[in-house]
Design an enzyme around this catalytic site. Structure first.
Site, PDB file in Angstrom:
ATOM      1  N   HIS A  87      35.528  30.832  51.511  1.00 44.88           N
ATOM      2  CA  HIS A  87      36.026  31.813  50.546  1.00 44.88           C
ATOM      3  C   HIS A  87      35.303  31.583  49.216  1.00 44.88           C
ATOM      4  O   HIS A  87      35.096  30.442  48.810  1.00 44.88           O
ATOM      5  CB  HIS A  87      37.535  31.630  50.382  1.00 44.88           C
ATOM      6  N   CYS A 124      43.870  35.975  49.901  1.00 42.22           N
ATOM      7  CA  CYS A 124      42.441  35.699  50.174  1.00 42.22           C
ATOM      8  C   CYS A 124      42.196  35.239  51.611  1.00 42.22           C
ATOM      9  O   CYS A 124      41.065  35.288  52.087  1.00 42.22           O
ATOM     10  CB  CYS A 124      41.912  34.653  49.209  1.00 42.22           C
ATOM     11  N   ASN A 161      35.617  36.653  43.004  1.00 44.14           N
ATOM     12  CA  ASN A 161      36.595  36.535  44.092  1.00 44.14           C
ATOM     13  C   ASN A 161      37.126  37.929  44.471  1.00 44.14           C
ATOM     14  O   ASN A 161      37.805  38.569  43.678  1.00 44.14           O
ATOM     15  CB  ASN A 161      37.734  35.627  43.612  1.00 44.14           C
TER      16      ASN A 161
HETATM   17  N1  COA Z   1      36.610  31.419  28.870  1.00 46.54           N
HETATM   18  C1  COA Z   1      36.701  30.376  28.042  1.00 46.54           C
HETATM   19  N2  COA Z   1      37.680  29.453  28.128  1.00 46.54           N
HETATM   20  C2  COA Z   1      38.585  29.620  29.101  1.00 46.54           C
HETATM   21  C3  COA Z   1      38.540  30.695  29.996  1.00 46.54           C
HETATM   22  C4  COA Z   1      37.502  31.613  29.844  1.00 46.54           C
HETATM   23  N3  COA Z   1      37.362  32.677  30.661  1.00 46.54           N
HETATM   24  N4  COA Z   1      39.571  30.591  30.859  1.00 46.54           N
HETATM   25  C5  COA Z   1      40.242  29.493  30.526  1.00 46.54           C
HETATM   26  N5  COA Z   1      39.668  28.905  29.461  1.00 46.54           N
HETATM   27  C6  COA Z   1      40.050  27.705  28.766  1.00 46.54           C
HETATM   28  C7  COA Z   1      41.500  27.365  29.018  1.00 46.54           C
HETATM   29  O1  COA Z   1      42.312  28.089  28.129  1.00 46.54           O
HETATM   30  C8  COA Z   1      41.524  25.876  28.744  1.00 46.54           C
HETATM   31  O2  COA Z   1      41.626  25.706  27.339  1.00 46.54           O
HETATM   32  P1  COA Z   1      42.615  24.609  26.726  1.00 46.54           P
HETATM   33  O3  COA Z   1      42.142  23.304  27.314  1.00 46.54           O
HETATM   34  O4  COA Z   1      42.379  24.762  25.272  1.00 46.54           O
HETATM   35  O5  COA Z   1      43.958  25.015  27.198  1.00 46.54           O
HETATM   36  C9  COA Z   1      40.116  25.420  29.152  1.00 46.54           C
HETATM   37  O6  COA Z   1      39.330  26.613  29.266  1.00 46.54           O
HETATM   38  C10 COA Z   1      40.036  24.690  30.465  1.00 46.54           C
HETATM   39  O7  COA Z   1      40.925  25.212  31.369  1.00 46.54           O
HETATM   40  P2  COA Z   1      41.088  24.546  32.770  1.00 46.54           P
HETATM   41  O8  COA Z   1      42.314  25.075  33.386  1.00 46.54           O
HETATM   42  O9  COA Z   1      40.914  23.069  32.647  1.00 46.54           O
HETATM   43  O10 COA Z   1      39.792  25.056  33.515  1.00 46.54           O
HETATM   44  P3  COA Z   1      39.363  24.767  34.974  1.00 46.54           P
HETATM   45  O11 COA Z   1      38.216  23.863  34.993  1.00 46.54           O
HETATM   46  O12 COA Z   1      40.508  24.434  35.891  1.00 46.54           O
HETATM   47  O13 COA Z   1      38.828  26.198  35.399  1.00 46.54           O
HETATM   48  C11 COA Z   1      39.548  28.041  36.731  1.00 46.54           C
HETATM   49  C12 COA Z   1      39.702  27.285  35.420  1.00 46.54           C
HETATM   50  C13 COA Z   1      40.571  29.160  36.786  1.00 46.54           C
HETATM   51  C14 COA Z   1      38.152  28.612  36.766  1.00 46.54           C
HETATM   52  C15 COA Z   1      39.747  27.080  37.923  1.00 46.54           C
HETATM   53  O14 COA Z   1      40.911  26.337  37.735  1.00 46.54           O
HETATM   54  C16 COA Z   1      39.815  27.768  39.238  1.00 46.54           C
HETATM   55  O15 COA Z   1      38.859  28.378  39.691  1.00 46.54           O
HETATM   56  N6  COA Z   1      40.936  27.629  39.940  1.00 46.54           N
HETATM   57  C17 COA Z   1      41.124  28.182  41.258  1.00 46.54           C
HETATM   58  C18 COA Z   1      41.299  29.637  41.154  1.00 46.54           C
HETATM   59  C19 COA Z   1      41.244  30.309  42.448  1.00 46.54           C
HETATM   60  O16 COA Z   1      40.441  29.987  43.275  1.00 46.54           O
HETATM   61  N7  COA Z   1      42.112  31.291  42.631  1.00 46.54           N
HETATM   62  C20 COA Z   1      42.138  32.123  43.736  1.00 46.54           C
HETATM   63  C21 COA Z   1      42.464  31.396  44.961  1.00 46.54           C
HETATM   64  S1  COA Z   1      42.008  32.365  46.270  1.00 46.54           S
END
Ligand code: COA
Length: 328
Positions: A255, A115, A285
């Site tokens: 980003h 990214c 993204n």
């Molecule tokens: N729909 C519903 N539930 C979902 C889901 C979806 N699409 N994706 C994940 N979950 C669930 C998970 O399984 C988890 O369930 P559990 O607690 O029973 O295990 C719960 O939601 C919460 O997950 P969590 O990891 O706490 O969520 P989060 O607040 O961290 O959000 C992301 C997840 C991926 C959106 C977030 O971590 C993120 O954006 N991270 C950075 C990613 C990024 O920028 N990547 C590229 C870098 S360039």
């Protein structure tokens, strides 16, 4: 130190495929909801590449627009740099395929910084131009993330989209539009965000395909925390290098991976919401395509005006990060 050649940004262009995949479409594919995706990421929809298109086609459309706007002759382009992690093939470089589509004789190569690829590309373009090695650079950030996405994995499939953006940069003795670029990387975090198979460490086999190892794997929570710290740090360092002050920056273009990351970076930098450009709701993204598409849209919508000083910043797999201060 005054360089003989500074870098002028002649024009930008962008292209996203027509097909839109909404959160409600995703509700029919995996166990998710529009509410969860909106609250946790800010994303409402993303673009999906057409069946008969490849990254080089998206890059071609974006490049054509940037070249037209720049008013140069296409043959003035000395070098093509494509930042991508989802090129047409593992090799040759998508930049070479793009060169053929543009019908020109420029030097061409790809860079892989996920990214952060577009910011890394800016740094390379700046160095080439300032050193006098090349005069006119076509820099592209483009991705087809949806072809390396596991559509059964709700943790990742809601996040990504496809698109390409392009910028034409040229040597100038009078104008300086790329004021500074700061880059960073930390390879101890390669395990947090990667595509395990298909490289020479894990060549393609029936097992790698069955085990879905040709798709993006990500530890979202860990990536989130480091992204906030490193993007804010990069923005501060780029500002320092540019010799500008906080109040000089008219717009921040971070980003666009997650609205919560964008808001947390804004808070860390003490920047008002109105000064932060957001389009994550439309595209999700798009990795290396994200910052250049956001920049192109900010310019064409008037959010960034001629003469504005802006900061673009990115963060991604590697882990890599970077920021640049630009005059538009
Ligand atoms: N729909 C519903 N539930 C979902 C889901 C979806 N699409 N994706 C994940 N979950 C669930 C998970 O399984 C988890 O369930 P559990 O607690 O029973 O295990 C719960 O939601 C919460 O997950 P969590 O990891 O706490 O969520 P989060 O607040 O961290 O959000 C992301 C997840 C991926 C959106 C977030 O971590 C993120 O954006 N991270 C950075 C990613 C990024 O920028 N990547 C590229 C870098 S360039």
């Amino acid at each position: 130190m005054m360089n003989k050649f500074n870098v002028k940004i002649l024009a930008t262009g962008s292209y996203v495929p027509e097909k839109i995949l909404t959160n409600s479409d995703l509700e029919k594919m995996v166990d998710t909801s529009d509410q969860w995706i909106t609250e946790r990421t800010g994303i409402k929809e993303r673009r999906i590449i057409g069946k008969n298109q490849n990254l080089s086609d998206l890059a071609f459309e974006a490049s054509k627009k940037a070249i037209e706007k720049s008013k140069i002759s296409i043959n003035d382009i000395d070098i093509i740099i494509v930042a991508t992690i989802s090129g047409d093939m593992p090799f040759p470089a998508t930049a070479c395929i793009l060169q053929k589509k543009l019908g020109i004789n420029a030097v061409a190569f790809d860079i892989s910084a996920a990214c952060s690829g577009f910011i890394y590309g800016l740094s390379i373009a700046k160095s080439f131009i300032e050193s006098g090695a090349y005069k006119t650079v076509l820099l592209v950030g483009g991705e087809v993330m949806t072809r390396i996405t596991d559509w059964t994995d709700r943790n990742t499939c809601v996040l990504f989209g496809d698109g390409a953006g392009a910028m034409v940069l040229q040597a100038s003795e009078t104008e300086k539009d790329v004021l500074s670029v700061h880059l960073g990387a930390d390879g101890t975090y390669t395990n947090l965000l990667n595509m395990p198979a298909g490289g020479t460490a894990m060549p393609t086999t029936h097992e790698t395909v069955e085990n879905k190892l040709h798709y993006i794997k990500m530890s979202g929570k860990e990536v989130f925390k480091i992204a906030v710290v490193k993007m804010a740090e990069a923005a501060r360092k780029a500002l320092e290098l540019s010799g500008k002050k906080d109040e000089d920056i008219a717009l921040y273009i971070p980003h666009q991976a997650n609205l919560r990351i964008i808001e947390a970076v804004g808070k860390k930098l003490g920047v008002a919401k109105e000064k932060i450009y957001v389009n994550v709701h439309k595209y999700g993204n798009m990795s290396a395509a994200t910052t250049i598409i956001a920049l192109d849209e900010a310019i064409s919508s008037g959010a960034a005006k001629k003469g504005d000083i802006i900061t673009v910043m990115a963060f991604g797999g590697g882990l890599t990060w970077g920021a640049a201060v630009l005059k538009i």
